[in-house]
Design an enzyme around this catalytic site. Structure first.
Site, PDB file in Angstrom:
ATOM      1  N   ASN A 184      -6.525  -2.760   2.170  1.00 41.01           N
ATOM      2  CA  ASN A 184      -6.456  -4.219   2.196  1.00 41.01           C
ATOM      3  C   ASN A 184      -7.856  -4.774   2.403  1.00 41.01           C
ATOM      4  OD1 ASN A 184      -3.696  -4.503   1.921  1.00 41.01           O
ATOM      5  ND2 ASN A 184      -3.296  -4.709   4.112  1.00 41.01           N
TER       6      ASN A 184
ATOM      7  N   ARG B  60       0.818  -1.215   0.000  1.00 36.18           N
ATOM      8  CA  ARG B  60       0.000   0.000   0.000  1.00 36.18           C
ATOM      9  C   ARG B  60       0.856   1.272   0.000  1.00 36.18           C
ATOM     10  NH1 ARG B  60      -3.863  -0.841   4.929  1.00 36.18           N
ATOM     11  NH2 ARG B  60      -1.932  -1.764   5.712  1.00 36.18           N
TER      12      ARG B  60
END
EC number: 6.2.-.-
Length: 776
Positions: free
Chosen positions: A36, A18
């Site tokens: 996520n 990320r």
């Protein structure tokens, strides 16, 4: 504004994915967010398609080191505008699990620099990590991989660590095990009585104290990342002997850990490819050929190689920092039992082995042994798939996209489990031998954990066809309890299917010719197979040939006592009376005459506890026994074969005539008859030829016979691809001889690399066979 939702699947959680998305999107000036969820990573972007295309290209090119992108799926969606300007990392979302768990990874260079920097706040902190390294599988309790779902939830972060954790520009952004000496796990050293060992004036911490005890010849239990090791000074023969005696491990090799490549090169050859593997994030134990200075022979009796690994955690790096020679770093257990993971368990089970304990307070959720690899024919090949590799999923070959969710329960030895889900195979870490009840309990616990982690609900269960395997009986009971169909798969079919699946052989790719060599597997004709030539696709398996079947007098005792196989082979080939007349004066035959020959003859002739077997492993045992190698008994599986290969590699004359094998056509197919081999071998024994030459000629002869058989069968059946599998192919000399000859014949070769050729790969083969039978 135009917008797209981008789904990224693969190993993309807990690896700094990320932050990479955030950095690339910010650099490109894109608006949106990333999170996520159970399927992997979800990116939403408000931008035109060309800008999003550039983003996806850059994401592929700059994938973090521990991440693996399996696919990126772009899909338009309608939304007025992003909730906030710029690009954001938002909270994880729940949902069905379709993502993978990243294996534990060795300490990265940046973290290593920090622990040796006196000015750094993590100086000498043994639990230093970041998104590029550290524990993953060993600490996870559920998906998604967030700190609250790991054993690190017990350690609230201090303000400084939390600031790192929340900063997308920091390499510790959302590093779930992130910690420091202020807020993280702590290490201590205690004696057998449970009393903490005090530091001397010169020692900085418990690691220094542990090093001092090791130099004094003591044995330490050291809690690491996936389990407890037993350690001692590898250059101290008395310490090594004491560890063997206490651990009840008479001969099986000990793994070694060395500070760096310079230390390893003092004792072993080390190529560039081998060094790269040792220094990879997986950091396995690597079998290396010995050369140079010598270490105590008791580290690896009867072997020409040593198993080395480099320090893969900060704790190990700090411990080894001042050592100019290696430490033994072997599993913390009694022989054949599961490795200890908990502090109380370590004190209880290792109390009669360890002199002191180096422990910490971070719970190990999942036991993960060290992986073992070897470079064979120029390629790294796993012998044990565990830390650093498991549970990294394997993409299934073309044609398996609609494979049903299945659970394969593996074999009896070197057991693993395999889950099929979303067109992927999830192969667990090495679990051990189910003959040992504590290992079977750990096997059941691992199954429960994986099913919970992956929210796995199989439509059927798959087992080895051997009804006596504990995994088979367990699978049958589980299928009855849950009302699921039970699929039985023949052992050697599973072996060949596992290498086909690993190498991406398509479902409709047609048949391959399989050479499957191992110790034993339940045959379709009621005998024990183990030296097989098979015509295989995923749905079917036809036996085309095999090694000549021979009795195993005493049944399972013949596996433990190689002399029984030598007797049975000679009796079958020549009859015992002829053996005594012709070779009775040889030392090897005199030794057999001291055995209960009359009893064994009666057992074989009447078929009493003497099952027939075509096992290649038992043929190796028989040859080894006649050369005086492990004749009386073995201390670990495959010991006689391993030491026989060591003898062959030591042969001074490298060009002897290979021992011949006969070829017979029988109802069961082409039979490789070892009678000519035994005649030549016995003559060489009578002529005083050295055992190394005999061992080498045997390896060469067996390889030559198998290649000749393959050539005949491939021509008859129009096959161009040969697959090699089975535990015997851990023998580098045999594998390389066969592989080179097959390639010279113009045949395509399929062989294992990422999945063990031994029974550690069975579960994968079982799973793809069962799936293929369900796919129309």
């Amino acid at each position: 504004m135009p917008a797209e939702q981008i789904r990224v699947r693969g190993l993309v959680q807990g690896v700094g994915f990320r932050p990479t998305v955030w950095r690339i999107a910010s650099q490109l000036g894109l608006q949106g967010d990333v999170s996520n969820d159970g399927e992997g990573v979800l990116v939403r972007l408000w931008a035109d398609r060309h800008a999003i295309g550039r983003f996806c290209e850059q994401l592929q090119a700059e994938c973090p080191p521990l991440a693996r992108i399996d696919f990126i799926q772009r899909q338009p969606f309608v939304d007025a505008a992003p909730a906030q300007p710029g690009f954001q990392i938002i909270a994880s979302q729940s949902g069905g699990v379709h993502t993978g768990i990243v294996p534990d990874a060795a300490t990265c260079h940046a973290c290593r620099e920090e622990i040796f920097d006196p000015a750094n706040r993590r100086y000498r902190y043994p639990f230093t990590n970041c998104t590029h390294c550290g524990p993953r599988l060993s600490i996870i309790e559920r998906i998604p991989y967030d700190r609250a779902n790991t054993s690190m939830r017990l350690f609230p972060m201090c303000p400084v660590c939390e600031a790192e954790y929340l900063d997308p520009a920091d390499r510790r952004f959302h590093a779930q095990p992130n910690a420091c000496p202020v807020c993280g796990p702590q290490l201590w050293l205690e004696d057998r009585a449970g009393e903490q060992i005090e530091l001397t004036a010169e020692e900085r911490d418990s690691i220094d104290s542990a090093s001092r005890l090791l130099r004094q010849g003591q044995i330490l239990a050291i809690k690491g990342i996936g389990g407890v090791h037993l350690a001692c000074d590898a250059a101290n023969p008395a310490a090594v002997a004491r560890l063997r005696q206490r651990k009840r491990r008479p001969a099986k090799p000990f793994a070694l850990m060395a500070r760096d490549a310079t230390v390893i090169r003092r004792y072993c050859r080390l190529s560039r490819e081998e060094l790269d593997l040792l220094q990879s994030p997986a950091a396995p134990i690597l079998l290396l050929d010995q050369q140079g200075e010598t270490l105590p022979e008791a580290l690896a009796p009867g072997q020409a190689s040593l198993g080395f690994m480099l320090p893969y955690t900060p704790l190990h790096q700090l411990l080894l920092a001042d050592w100019e020679h290696p430490l033994v770093m072997t599993s913390g257990n009694l022989s054949e039992e599961p490795q200890c993971v908990g502090n109380h368990e370590t004190r209880r089970r290792l109390g009669e082995i360890a002199d002191a304990y180096l422990l910490h307070d971070r719970p190990i959720v999942n036991r993960v042994d060290d992986s073992v690899a070897r470079l064979v024919a120029g390629r790294p090949r796993l012998l044990r798939r565990a830390r650093g590799y498991a549970p990294g999923h394997l993409a299934l070959p073309p044609g398996f996209e609609q494979a049903p969710d299945l659970l394969a329960l593996g074999g009896e030895l070197k057991s693993t489990l395999c889950l099929l889900k979303d067109g992927q195979a999830i192969l667990t870490q090495h679990l051990g031998d189910l003959e040992n009840y504590p290992t079977f309990q750990a096997y059941q616990q691992t199954l429960a954990l994986y099913r919970q982690l992956y929210q796995h609900h199989p439509t059927r269960l798959v087992v080895d066809s051997h009804p006596g395997y504990r995994s088979h009986r367990f699978g049958r009971e589980l299928a009855q309890q849950q009302g699921l169909p039970l699929e039985r798969v023949q052992h050697h079919h599973a072996h060949i299917a596992s290498v086909m699946a690993e190498r991406g052989w398509p479902l409709d790719g047609g048949r391959v010719l399989g050479i499957c060599l191992d110790g034993s597997g339940y045959g379709e004709d009621g005998t024990i197979w183990g030296g097989e030539l098979l015509l295989v696709d995923y749905r079917s398996c036809q036996r085309l040939g095999h090694l000549q079947t021979t009795a195993l007098p005493g049944g399972s005792k013949a596996i433990q006592e190689p002399w029984r196989n030598a007797f049975a082979q000679l009796q079958r080939c020549f009859g015992w009376s002829q053996v005594e007349r012709q070779w009775g004066g040889l030392e090897a035959i005199c030794a057999l005459q001291q055995r209960p020959v009359a009893v064994l003859l009666a057992m074989v002739e009447q078929g009493l506890n003497s099952p027939l077997s075509s096992s290649c492993g038992r043929l190796f045992d028989a040859v080894a026994a006649l050369l005086g190698i492990c004749a009386d008994g073995i201390d670990y599986e495959g010991q006689a074969a391993v030491e026989l290969e060591t003898a062959a590699m030591a042969a001074v004359e490298r060009l002897p005539e290979p021992y011949p094998f006969g070829f017979n056509r029988e109802e069961s197919g082409l039979v490789l008859d070892p009678t000519p081999m035994w005649r030549a071998l016995m003559q060489d024994l009578a002529d005083g030829v050295c055992s190394e030459q005999i061992a080498y000629a045997f390896h060469l002869g067996l390889a030559s016979a198998l290649v000749r058989a393959v050539r005949q069968l491939a021509e008859v059946h129009g096959i161009q691809t040969v697959a090699l599998s089975g535990g015997v192919f851990q023998n580098r000399s045999l594998f390389e001889a066969i592989a080179e000859s097959l390639r010279k014949q113009g045949l395509r070769l399929l062989s294992h690399e990422a999945v063990p050729s031994n029974d550690g790969g069975l579960a994968l083969g079982q799973a793809v066979i069962a799936a293929a039978r369900q796919i129309k």
